[in-house]
Design a protein around this motif. Sequence first.
Motif, PDB file in Angstrom:
ATOM      1  N   ASP A   1     -10.291  -2.040   3.021  1.00  0.00           N
ATOM      2  CA  ASP A   1      -9.583  -2.225   1.864  1.00  0.00           C
ATOM      3  C   ASP A   1      -9.224  -1.026   1.277  1.00  0.00           C
ATOM      4  N   LEU A   2      -8.089  -0.802   1.050  1.00  0.00           N
ATOM      5  CA  LEU A   2      -7.670   0.419   0.171  1.00  0.00           C
ATOM      6  C   LEU A   2      -8.024   0.776  -1.088  1.00  0.00           C
TER       7      LEU A   2
ATOM      8  N   TYR B   1       3.668  -2.121   1.522  1.00  0.00           N
ATOM      9  CA  TYR B   1       2.743  -1.297   2.656  1.00  0.00           C
ATOM     10  C   TYR B   1       3.236   0.166   1.936  1.00  0.00           C
TER      11      TYR B   1
ATOM     12  N   THR C   1      -4.271   2.268   6.702  1.00  0.00           N
ATOM     13  CA  THR C   1      -5.132   2.481   5.369  1.00  0.00           C
ATOM     14  C   THR C   1      -5.835   3.530   5.458  1.00  0.00           C
TER      15      THR C   1
END
Length: 280
Positions: free
Chosen positions: A26-27, A130, A187
């Motif tokens: 998870d960024l 993105y 990521t």
Amino acid sequence: MDDDTAQHPADHRRRFAEEARSERPDLAQLCLLLGAVADGAADDTAVDAAQIELDRLAGLLPYGTRTPHDWATALERLLGAELGFHGTPAEYRRLESSLLHEVLRRRRGLPILLSVVWIEVARRAGAPVYGVALPGHFVVGFGEPGEQVLADPFAGGGVLSPAAASELVEGATGAPLDPAALDPAATLDVIVRILNNIRAWATARPERSDVALWAVELSLLIPSHPARLRFERAQLLVQRGDFLGGAAEMDAYAEVLAAVEPTTAEAVRDRARAARSRLN
């Protein structure tokens, strides 16, 4: 926070490592855990507050947005024009510009952190979004390659034409834009680039070796990191007075090198012996 629920700062490093090694990292969570390490935070107050703020911002986007251009325009209007998120040259001199919770608070940051804000707000609202790791300048992409729309959060989110993107890259690097640079950034590649920025910031400020050390240590928690990071950590330990710890790290790195670069390995062992001699 009571004793049963209080967290030790080291817990954020453990959770960073777990998130980096998860199937779908998870960024936002990785950026926020990085920020907790930077602040020496003992609990998740800033992490939770930032996640709530990202959710709130996503809820302000208009319902029914569909095309990539519409998404880019909606984000520019909300985050750039209305809320004032953008970059300035001064941001390159501030550590806070690389910390997501601070960027959300100040509404200023480096291109890559402002892009993280755009990505996370848009993603929560359902956008096809993105990161795009252009050489020298990180931006955001919306839509599939054939209909891709680029936006530059550092400039307030303005849409970048293909010609403008090429000019941006050529101005930063002197080289033409490689079409492969327009692919979505993974990521962990984003996190590595953020940590590299922080290490570069700290390297220019020898008095902030503490920042360089935790940035290297977080980099070492990411899978497939360069082995040379161990030597960089060793050098920082010696610089900060941990001669035995730095020497031990150098010896361990030399063992990794010995099979392929024996001469370099012996030079590293010499550095280890020199570090130990500083105790006498």
